[in-house]
Write an enzyme that holds these catalytic residues in place. Structure first.
Site, PDB file in Angstrom:
ATOM      1  N   GLY A 189      27.166  20.370  38.240  1.00  0.00           N
ATOM      2  CA  GLY A 189      26.268  19.630  39.141  1.00  0.00           C
ATOM      3  C   GLY A 189      25.202  18.879  38.348  1.00  0.00           C
ATOM      4  CB  ALA A 222      15.528  14.911  23.555  1.00  0.00           C
ATOM      5  NE  ARG A 262      31.025  20.894  40.986  1.00  0.00           N
ATOM      6  CZ  ARG A 262      29.912  21.527  40.629  1.00  0.00           C
ATOM      7  NH1 ARG A 262      29.916  22.402  39.639  1.00  0.00           N
ATOM      8  NH2 ARG A 262      28.779  21.293  41.267  1.00  0.00           N
ATOM      9  CG  ASP A 296      27.275  29.942  35.939  1.00  0.00           C
ATOM     10  OD1 ASP A 296      26.949  28.940  36.606  1.00  0.00           O
ATOM     11  OD2 ASP A 296      27.993  30.844  36.401  1.00  0.00           O
ATOM     12  CB  THR A 332      21.801  24.368  36.974  1.00  0.00           C
ATOM     13  OG1 THR A 332      21.839  24.785  38.346  1.00  0.00           O
ATOM     14  CG2 THR A 332      21.227  25.505  36.154  1.00  0.00           C
ATOM     15  CG  ASP A 375      21.303  26.300  42.045  1.00  0.00           C
ATOM     16  OD1 ASP A 375      20.634  25.749  42.934  1.00  0.00           O
ATOM     17  OD2 ASP A 375      22.541  26.297  42.016  1.00  0.00           O
ATOM     18  CG  ASP A 396      21.633  30.137  39.312  1.00  0.00           C
ATOM     19  OD1 ASP A 396      21.610  29.185  38.510  1.00  0.00           O
ATOM     20  OD2 ASP A 396      22.532  30.295  40.150  1.00  0.00           O
ATOM     21  NE  ARG A 442       3.432  24.119  57.116  1.00  0.00           N
ATOM     22  CZ  ARG A 442       3.449  25.234  57.843  1.00  0.00           C
ATOM     23  NH1 ARG A 442       2.821  25.294  59.001  1.00  0.00           N
ATOM     24  NH2 ARG A 442       4.089  26.294  57.442  1.00  0.00           N
ATOM     25  NE  ARG A 497      27.843  26.590  45.772  1.00  0.00           N
ATOM     26  CZ  ARG A 497      27.877  25.355  45.284  1.00  0.00           C
ATOM     27  NH1 ARG A 497      27.779  24.334  46.095  1.00  0.00           N
ATOM     28  NH2 ARG A 497      28.031  25.138  43.991  1.00  0.00           N
ATOM     29  NE  ARG A 507      23.611  18.913  43.413  1.00  0.00           N
ATOM     30  CZ  ARG A 507      23.642  19.944  42.581  1.00  0.00           C
ATOM     31  NH1 ARG A 507      23.056  19.863  41.413  1.00  0.00           N
ATOM     32  NH2 ARG A 507      24.270  21.046  42.906  1.00  0.00           N
TER      33      ARG A 507
HETATM   34  P1  ATP Z   1      26.324  24.043  38.388  1.00  0.00           P
HETATM   35  O1  ATP Z   1      25.541  25.304  38.135  1.00  0.00           O
HETATM   36  O2  ATP Z   1      25.457  22.884  38.649  1.00  0.00           O
HETATM   37  O3  ATP Z   1      27.426  24.224  39.390  1.00  0.00           O
HETATM   38  P2  ATP Z   1      28.218  24.472  36.301  1.00  0.00           P
HETATM   39  O4  ATP Z   1      28.237  24.107  34.871  1.00  0.00           O
HETATM   40  O5  ATP Z   1      28.143  25.939  36.627  1.00  0.00           O
HETATM   41  O6  ATP Z   1      27.041  23.671  36.982  1.00  0.00           O
HETATM   42  P3  ATP Z   1      30.991  24.373  37.165  1.00  0.00           P
HETATM   43  O7  ATP Z   1      31.730  23.382  38.002  1.00  0.00           O
HETATM   44  O8  ATP Z   1      31.031  25.796  37.562  1.00  0.00           O
HETATM   45  O9  ATP Z   1      29.496  23.827  37.019  1.00  0.00           O
HETATM   46  O10 ATP Z   1      31.589  24.275  35.677  1.00  0.00           O
HETATM   47  C1  ATP Z   1      31.735  23.021  35.019  1.00  0.00           C
HETATM   48  C2  ATP Z   1      33.105  22.874  34.447  1.00  0.00           C
HETATM   49  O11 ATP Z   1      33.317  23.859  33.431  1.00  0.00           O
HETATM   50  C3  ATP Z   1      34.251  23.112  35.429  1.00  0.00           C
HETATM   51  O12 ATP Z   1      34.534  21.975  36.219  1.00  0.00           O
HETATM   52  C4  ATP Z   1      35.404  23.412  34.480  1.00  0.00           C
HETATM   53  O13 ATP Z   1      35.969  22.232  33.962  1.00  0.00           O
HETATM   54  C5  ATP Z   1      34.717  24.154  33.344  1.00  0.00           C
HETATM   55  N1  ATP Z   1      34.931  25.607  33.491  1.00  0.00           N
HETATM   56  C6  ATP Z   1      34.248  26.477  34.267  1.00  0.00           C
HETATM   57  N2  ATP Z   1      34.759  27.725  34.157  1.00  0.00           N
HETATM   58  C7  ATP Z   1      35.797  27.636  33.296  1.00  0.00           C
HETATM   59  C8  ATP Z   1      36.753  28.563  32.757  1.00  0.00           C
HETATM   60  N3  ATP Z   1      36.733  29.855  33.090  1.00  0.00           N
HETATM   61  N4  ATP Z   1      37.681  28.085  31.890  1.00  0.00           N
HETATM   62  C9  ATP Z   1      37.707  26.801  31.540  1.00  0.00           C
HETATM   63  N5  ATP Z   1      36.854  25.874  32.003  1.00  0.00           N
HETATM   64  C10 ATP Z   1      35.911  26.268  32.863  1.00  0.00           C
END
Ligand code: ATP
Length: 327
Positions: free
Chosen positions: A15, A26, A76, A107, A130, A132, A134, A159, A176, A260
């Protein structure tokens, strides 16, 4: 201390979050300062697989520190979840002579990196990007401060109109799995109630609170709910509140993607600049497979495998404070 990396690639993944551009700026400027070539990889891992890669110069990042979104775009990628996808991605890096990576994402991005580095050896540093907030390994993530401020601005406006019409408003904010945006924007806007995924929602207590406010003629009631609350979002809450209190004019607003976008706050710009600068220096020092974060104002490097979603440990004291201040 400096090692011999001459070409790095940078991407944004998952995201988008406001401040990603400040981080890219940077990274590019720090690398160029040390005479390291920088290659932008568009659309995250998907662009890496497709070879959507271009050489970046200092002018490519001029005037982007205050812009929301990401000039590298983000995506993604299902293909990166497969062995074949990751092999193609590595081949593309080799084709461009890229010797190290800087990854900006959440993550999932770091989970993807762990899989990638099980098969292919290439130094990489991550930045927490991110809204979030988190992630473990950092106090703040790039984009969180801006998202909360956007929510605060919107809820303040809601408000105003709620007060003018004596209405009850339910405002749904992003989150979420995490309630940080709801919790902080709710406190900052004086919400009468805040519902977050980290705490079980006792809906009877929420309704009791509304009933109590009604009886003592409190005319404005703003309830902030995170989209991932266990009871449900704004739509479910509104249905229930209308059913129980047909006499109250109840409205729901979902803030959605405005959280966002927008120009990053100073806090996100500074955070992103510090982390981007630190990431390139970490690569030069020979660090790899770690996310750089800031805890208690100090740079901290956490191995990708240990960067997980970390939810708020909401203290009872804070909950009590929210209850007392809403009286
Ligand atoms: P956000 O917190 O904003 O959702 P994010 O980095 O957690 O960001 P994700 O869509 O969960 O977003 O992960 C980004 C990309 O990382 C995924 O689209 C995928 O290509 C890759 N990815 C995530 N998990 C795996 C995995 N277990 N193996 C391989 N690639 C992965």
């Amino acid at each position: 201390m400096a090692n011999s990396i001459r070409k790095i690639g940078v991407l944004t993944s998952g995201g988008d979050s406001p401040g990603m551009n400040a981080a890219i700026r940077a990274i590019v400027r720090t690398a160029l300062y040390y005479e390291i070539e920088v290659y932008g990889i568009r659309r995250g891992y998907q662009g890496m697989i497709e070879g959507d890669i271009f050489r970046m110069e200092t002018t490519d990042v001029a005037n982007i520190i205050g812009r929301g979104g990401t000039i590298l775009k983000t995506a993604r990628s299902k293909a990166f979840m497969t062995d074949e996808g990751r092999r193609t991605a590595f081949e593309q890096l080799q084709k461009h002579g890229i010797e190290a990576l800087v990854l900006i994402g959440g993550d999932g991005t770091f989970r993807g990196a762990v899989e990638f580095f099980k098969q292919y050896t290439i130094p990489a540093i991550g930045l927490p990007g991110t809204i979030d907030r988190d992630l473990s390994g950092t106090d703040y993530t790039i984009g969180f401060d801006t998202a909360v401020n956007t929510a605060v601005e919107a809820i303040d406006k809601i408000r105003d109109t709620a007060e003018a019409h004596d209405r009850l408003f339910i405002v749904e904010v992003m989150g979420r799995d995490a309630g940080y945006i709801a919790l902080n924007s709710g406190i900052a806007c004086g919400a009468e109630d805040i519902l977050i995924p980290e705490l079980v929602t006792h809906i009877d207590q929420v309704l009791k609170r509304i009933d109590y406010d009604e009886r003592r003629k409190k005319t404005v009631h703003v309830l902030v709910v995170a989209e991932g609350d266990d009871f449900g979002g704004a739509a479910e809450l509104m249905r229930l509140v209308k059913e129980r209190f047909p006499g109250i004019d109840t409205r729901a607003t979902i803030l959605g993607h405005i959280q966002r976008g927008g120009s990053p706050t100073y806090a996100d710009r500074v955070l992103a600049s510090r982390l981007g600068y630190a990431a390139v220096n970490a690569l030069r020092a020979g660090d790899t497979q770690v996310m750089v974060g800031i805890i208690n104002d100090k740079l901290v490097y956490t191995p990708f495998e240990q960067v997980g979603k970390e939810n708020a440990h909401i203290s009872d004291d804070l909950i009590e404070m929210i209850r007392v201040l809403a009286v």
